[in-house]
Write an enzyme that holds these catalytic residues in place. Structure first.
Site, PDB file in Angstrom:
ATOM      1  N   LYS A   1       8.911   2.285  -2.445  1.00  0.00           N
ATOM      2  CA  LYS A   1       7.652   0.894  -3.383  1.00  0.00           C
ATOM      3  C   LYS A   1       6.495   1.976  -2.766  1.00  0.00           C
ATOM      4  CE  LYS A   1       5.492  -2.440  -1.778  1.00  0.00           C
ATOM      5  NZ  LYS A   1       5.167  -3.314  -1.604  1.00  0.00           N
TER       6      LYS A   1
ATOM      7  N   LEU B   1       2.394 -10.549   1.419  1.00  0.00           N
ATOM      8  CA  LEU B   1       3.776 -10.405   0.680  1.00  0.00           C
ATOM      9  C   LEU B   1       3.891  -9.611   0.194  1.00  0.00           C
ATOM     10  CD1 LEU B   1       1.445 -13.178  -1.643  1.00  0.00           C
ATOM     11  CD2 LEU B   1       3.216 -13.496  -0.031  1.00  0.00           C
ATOM     12  N   PRO B   2       5.233  -9.479  -0.381  1.00  0.00           N
ATOM     13  CA  PRO B   2       6.106  -7.777  -0.757  1.00  0.00           C
ATOM     14  C   PRO B   2       5.234  -6.988  -1.361  1.00  0.00           C
ATOM     15  CG  PRO B   2       7.540 -10.029  -0.224  1.00  0.00           C
ATOM     16  CD  PRO B   2       6.438 -10.627  -0.635  1.00  0.00           C
TER      17      PRO B   2
ATOM     18  N   LYS C   1      -4.713   3.988   1.541  1.00  0.00           N
ATOM     19  CA  LYS C   1      -2.947   3.775   2.070  1.00  0.00           C
ATOM     20  C   LYS C   1      -2.371   4.314   1.492  1.00  0.00           C
ATOM     21  CE  LYS C   1       0.232   1.102   3.770  1.00  0.00           C
ATOM     22  NZ  LYS C   1       1.319   1.142   5.294  1.00  0.00           N
TER      23      LYS C   1
ATOM     24  N   THR D   1       0.858  -4.102   0.437  1.00  0.00           N
ATOM     25  CA  THR D   1       1.151  -3.299  -0.013  1.00  0.00           C
ATOM     26  C   THR D   1       1.179  -3.076  -1.315  1.00  0.00           C
ATOM     27  OG1 THR D   1       0.958  -1.821   2.230  1.00  0.00           O
ATOM     28  CG2 THR D   1       1.460  -0.675   0.029  1.00  0.00           C
TER      29      THR D   1
END
Ligand code: NAD
Length: 362
Positions: free
Chosen positions: A311, A124-125, A236, A160
């Site tokens: 982002k 998902l975003p 990450k 992320t």
């Protein structure tokens, strides 16, 4: 017409309190040597029965990354396994169903995915999407009456997001006994998702690593276990923080040298055998023409979008602040990405387009 087709073991099905009001059962000797298959047309609910044991899977978020990942997963699963898919974008689920004539079912909502799947993968975003989807899946403890079964459900979130949101979702899953939740952000981009060559960085309790690795290996080629839950995201975000800065530093250094009159390729070659070498200088050089086939050499098309970089950098900065970690460069870098993302000649391009935004010669 939406339809789905799959098999579910009878005893397992009984574990779910599930309404089957619009069911039509069709005996299908073709589906299995022994067994019944139920096919639901025009309804997104579906089930069938067989003496054989199948495993059920859920996939939520069929976007740029999720769609090809789910495709690879479906291709590697045994035919009798069932994959439940869901996306708020019905065009994506429709397309997925059209491309998979067997073993795929479009769930009515994410709750249905969770109720029916042994393993659920989410792609998902943003953090609020992940929090919202898991709230719908785990909000009320109403899955199975058999607690021992639900405890084994595995939720793998490949989005992320920030480690705090991830940890709070994990807490709800674990404390309510509805399953195990692990974070597994990825790198490799859309190209890697299509090719099934992604790298996953996972945060999971040691006893979940083998099972998770087996699942993710169907969609990627490397799984790195970085520690307990949320460690994958921490790794990450640390990596992408460095990437965001290296990209700007490379653009500035290249711009500086070129404005002084140096040849772009000669400068890049020198850097790439010297101490300034980094991924943006060597592989994703921001100056057009320096590296054949790089996003910069094709008008900054493709690659890693500037909005995704912005982002990830924002998430890293926020997570660092929450942990009282001092950052000196992050806010400056973020301001530059914010600006570049708004600029008409940079918007929607590869993040190396910051070179253009700095006024670099093209
Ligand atoms: P995307 O926007 O293309 O896809 C996200 C999908 O989630 C969309 O199809 C959207 O409709 C769906 N969605 C949103 N809310 C939902 C909800 N409530 N229920 C069901 N579905 C919902 O994004 P993407 O590029 O596939 O990226 C997904 C994640 O992977 C992001 O967190 C991103 O940062 C990360 N990521 C992306 C890349 C990349 O190159 N695109 C690389 C590495 C990691």
């Amino acid at each position: 017409m939406t339809h789905c087709l799959h098999l579910v073991e009878p005893h397992r099905y009984n574990l779910y309190s599930y309404k089957m009001s619009t069911v039509s059962v069709i005996a299908s000797p073709l589906r299995r040597a022994i067994g019944l298959a139920a096919v639901y047309h025009g309804s997104q609910r579906c089930f069938s029965s067989s003496r054989y044991r199948q495993v059920t899977w859920g996939f939520i978020g069929l976007g740029q990354m999720g769609f090809p990942m789910a495709k690879n997963l479906r291709a590697k699963l045994p035919t009798e396994d069932v994959l439940f898919v869901q996306d708020v974008n019905t065009a994506a689920t429709k397309k997925f169903l059209e491309e998979h004539s067997q073993g795929v079912c479009v769930a009515q909502n994410v709750r249905e995915v969770a109720e029916k799947s042994d393993t659920v993968i989410t792609v998902l975003p943003e953090p609020h999407h992940v929090a919202g989807v898991y709230d719908q899946m785990l909000g009320t403890k109403a899955f199975s009456k058999d607690g021992s079964f639900t405890k084994d459900r595995l939720f793998i979130d490949c989005s992320t997001i920030d480690p705090m949101t991830s940890a709070s979702v994990a807490k709800v899953a674990h404390s309510s006994g509805q399953g195990k939740f692990i974070d597994a952000p990825m790198s490799g981009g859309v190209v890697g998702a299509r090719a099934g060559t992604l790298t996953f960085m996972i945060g999971a309790a040691p006893d979940l690593v083998d099972r998770t690795t087996k699942v993710l290996s169907m969609m990627g080629k490397r799984v790195l276990h970085l520690g307990d839950q949320s460690a994958g995201l921490k790794g990450k975000l640390a990596n992408n923080y460095l990437l965001a800065l290296n990209n700007i530093a490379t653009a500035e250094a290249m711009n500086m040298g070129i404005q002084w009159g140096l040849d772009p390729k000669a400068l890049a070659n020198m850097i790439n055998i010297s101490t300034g070498k980094c991924w943006p200088s060597e592989v994703n050089n921001p100056v057009p023409g320096v590296i054949e086939g790089s996003p910069a050499s094709r008008g900054y098309e493709g690659g890693f979008g500037i909005s995704l970089m912005r982002k990830d950098l924002g998430l890293a900065i926020k997570a660092a602040k929450d942990a009282n970690v001092k950052l000196v460069l992050g806010e400056h870098a973020k301001a530059l990405y914010d600006e570049a993302e708004q600029a008409e000649n940079c918007k929607g391009r590869d993040f190396s387009v910051v070179y253009r935004h700095l006024g670099g010669k093209e």
